[in-house]
Structures are given as structure tokens and as C-alpha cells.
Design a protein around this motif. Structure first.
Motif, mmCIF file in Angstrom:
data_model
loop_
_atom_site.group_PDB
_atom_site.id
_atom_site.type_symbol
_atom_site.label_atom_id
_atom_site.label_comp_id
_atom_site.label_asym_id
_atom_site.label_seq_id
_atom_site.Cartn_x
_atom_site.Cartn_y
_atom_site.Cartn_z
ATOM 1 N N ALA A 24 70.971 18.305 24.092
ATOM 2 C CA ALA A 24 71.359 18.333 25.512
ATOM 3 C C ALA A 24 71.004 17.012 26.193
ATOM 4 O O ALA A 24 71.791 16.481 26.993
ATOM 5 N N GLY A 93 75.261 22.356 26.479
ATOM 6 C CA GLY A 93 74.060 22.195 25.671
ATOM 7 C C GLY A 93 72.813 22.701 26.374
ATOM 8 O O GLY A 93 71.947 23.332 25.754
ATOM 9 N N THR A 94 72.718 22.443 27.669
ATOM 10 C CA THR A 94 71.564 22.915 28.436
ATOM 11 C C THR A 94 71.531 24.432 28.503
ATOM 12 O O THR A 94 70.482 25.058 28.322
#
Length: 363
Positions: A24, A93-94
Motif C-alpha cells: 500500500a 491496498g490500504t
């Protein structure tokens, strides 16, 4: 959001969580780098075009200038697209990393703040640190109301689903006059299942739960505009600074041939600031709109956080309030209030259109 399987071993889980976090961060770094390079390429295009127009030897170097213009323009487009893609991947991604950390702590655990988890136990909600760094807070379910909320930043059906947990403030706040505290977490199938399994009521607009809803865009019935005088003054000042830079750049080019590049760069930046400030001046106004489905407020500027759409079904009451000498329309929902700067004629229109929501005796 991608669901990453949990490894059996604890150490393997930690390594996987660290890997997802690094990924991320890498996407965020790519976003920043691509955005900077896209702007640099765009500035390069402007400089080359100005040099092409003003250089005395333009005919001799025309081929080189055209090649540079094409390269810079292509680079600006490519890096802009890369920045857009990196931004979406960074968000995904986070979310994937946070979901993985939640499930590491338990299938009924959900983030309600940075490093803070809410865990559904048999008879109470347990609020604790993700790493066990803080003392857990136990809130019985009988003291909690769960609200399903769809946050819409545009007048449309699509939005971000979440669950707002309303509880007495003394559980999570040491001081404060508010009797109730609100804690929000992202709406997920795991969360809805945890609420159902414990026989808890989920109030408000119900989430799709697997079904795909069409994204309907709503049509306004009327709009009210509120010019932002402070932002308009600031935009005019920046436009004036840009105009001064353009004039200064033109004088340098005309009077000092040895500083041609300096004058061009100064003029390009001045033109950029002037045009950008004029666009900002045009956008420096708030807008309150009434739709068949609800109300919409957009703050001056472009920030997503400064705009919202509320359906009529979410609203409990609309009233006029004065806070610190400023007048607002207070749109009250079951889980809290939204304050909208008062726009001339807006409340009178609402009182005529929806008298059931606009009560008398406003503060």
C-alpha cells in the motif's frame, strides 16, 4: 476489496500483514512520483512551445522542438494515467491491509479509528487497541443503537456504506457535554453478519447485501447559490500575482535576450497561476439543491469531504440554527446533524415543499 486468506501460523500472518502494508505504501509512493512527473512534463510542454514561438533560431531547431513537445505531452498523459491508476491501487491496498489486520484479531473485529478495534462479543461491544496497547472498554449492546448509513458525496444512488454505532458518551469520552457518542466503521458483509447473529437491530437505509443496484443520478428541482467572498478575494489576489509574473516575464524576454529562458519560465508560471486562480474564482460558491429524492450541499471548492446528499428518508427534521453568530440550516438525521450555511430563500422553499420536516420554533 480483495479478501486475502489468513495463514494458519501467527508469524506468517504478521509477515503477510507487513507485506500488504508495504505494498500500500509503494502504491502511494508511485502516486506521488507520477503526479510530480506529470506536472513537470506539462510545464515542459509550455516552455518548449513558448521557446518555439519566440526563439530567433526556431526554423533551425523546429524539428527538435516538435520532438520535445511530443515527448513532454506523451509523458504528461502517461504519468497522469499512472497517477490515477496508482491512486486507485493505493486505496484498494490500504483497505485490503486493514481488513486483513481486522481478521487477524477476529472475524468479528472492525476498525473504528486509527489503531482502535470494535469487537463483537456475546453480550457487549469491546473497544480495544489493535495491538492490545490500551485498556478495553466494554459497552453492553442494550446501550448501543446501530445505524446503517450510505454516505453520498454526489446526488446519486451510489455511495459509501458504513455502520454508525451510537452509545452513551461516558463510555468513550472522559469529558464533554454531548450525551451520546458516535463511532463509525466501514460496512462489510462480516459486520452485517455479526449484527444479525447477535439479534441486534440495524436502523436506517438497508445495504444491498450482495445485490447490485443501478447507479441512478438524481435530477434537481431547484438550486440556491452562496458565493464565498473570502475565497473569491484570495483567488483574485493570486490571479493578480500571476498577471504580474506574466508581465515581468514578457519584459525580461523583450529587454534582456540573455535571460530568455528565465523570462519564459516566469511567464509560464504566471500564466498558470492566473488561469488557475480565475477557475478557482468561478468555483468559489456553495450550492444547495433540492431534489425529488432529497437535498444536496456542495461547499465551494472541489473537496469531496465538503459535499453530501441526504435522502428524505434519512432526515428527521430540518430547522434554522444560529451557532456563534452564524446562521445555518440544520439537517437532523437519526445519527446526527449536518449544518449547511443558510442560503437566502432555501428554508422558505423547504418549508413549502416539505412542511412535515420543517417544524416551527426554530432556534
Amino acid at each position: 476489496m480483495k479478501i486475502v486468506p489468513l495463514p494458519q501460523a501467527e508469524e506468517a500472518r504478521r509477515r503477510k500483514a507487513a507485506s500488504l502494508q508495504r505494498l500500500a505504501k509503494a502504491y502511494n509512493a508511485c502516486l506521488l512520483a507520477a503526479a510530480i512527473l506529470a506536472v513537470a512534463c506539462l510545464v515542459g510542454v509550455l516552455i518548449v512551445v513558448i521557446l518555439l514561438e519566440m526563439s530567433a533560431s526556431a526554423e533551425e531547431n523546429a524539428t527538435l522542438y516538435y520532438i520535445l513537445t511530443g515527448c513532454f505531452a506523451t509523458g504528461a498523459v502517461v504519468f497522469a494515467l499512472l497517477a490515477l491508476l496508482s491512486g486507485k491501487l493505493a486505496q484498494e491496498g490500504t483497505r485490503t491491509h486493514l481488513d486483513f489486520v481486522e481478521r487477524m484479531n477476529g472475524e468479528a473485529c472492525f476498525f473504528v479509528g486509527e489503531g482502535t478495534l470494535a469487537e463483537f462479543t456475546a453480550d457487549a461491544l469491546l473497544i480495544r487497541g489493535a495491538e492490545g496497547s490500551r485498556k478495553p472498554i466494554k459497552v453492553p449492546y442494550r446501550d448501543i443503537r446501530f445505524h446503517s448509513v450510505c454516505t453520498r458525496t454526489q446526488p446519486q444512488e451510489r455511495g459509501r456504506w458504513s455502520v454508525v454505532m451510537e452509545m452513551p458518551a461516558h463510555y468513550v469520552m472522559k469529558k464533554g457535554d454531548a450525551p451520546r457518542a458516535l463511532i463509525e466503521t466501514d460496512g462489510k458483509e462480516r459486520l452485517y453478519a455479526a449484527i444479525e447473529e447477535r439479534g441486534l437491530a440495524l436502523l436506517g437505509e438497508q445495504p444491498p447485501r450482495g445485490e447490485r443496484r443501478a447507479n441512478v443520478r438524481f435530477t434537481p428541482r431547484t438550486k440556491f447559490l452562496l458565493p464565498d467572498a473570502q475565497r473569491r478575494r484570495r483567488s483574485l489576489m493570486m490571479a493578480l500575482v500571476g498577471a504580474v509574473l506574466v508581465v515581468a516575464g514578457a519584459l525580461i524576454v523583450a529587454l534582456w535576450a540573455d535571460f530568455l529562458l528565465v523570462g519564459c519560465i516566469l511567464g509560464v508560471f504566471g500564466l498558470f497561476f492566473a488561469v488557475r486562480s480565475l477557475f478557482a474564482f468561478a468555483r468559489a460558491k456553495g450550492m444547495f439543491a433540492v431534489y425529488e429524492e432529497g437535498i444536496y450541499w456542495k461547499e465551494s471548492g472541489r473537496a469531496e469531504a465538503d459535499r453530501f446528499f441526504l435522502k428524505w428518508s434519512e432526515l428527521v427534521r430540518i430547522s434554522q440554527e444560529t451557532v456563534e453568530g452564524k446562521h445555518y440550516l440544520a439537517a437532523e438525521c437519526a445519527y446526527g446533524k449536518y449544518h449547511i450555511p443558510e442560503v437566502a430563500g432555501a428554508y422558505d422553499y423547504l418549508r413549502a415543499a416539505r412542511p412535515d420536516l420543517c417544524g416551527e420554533g426554530d432556534a
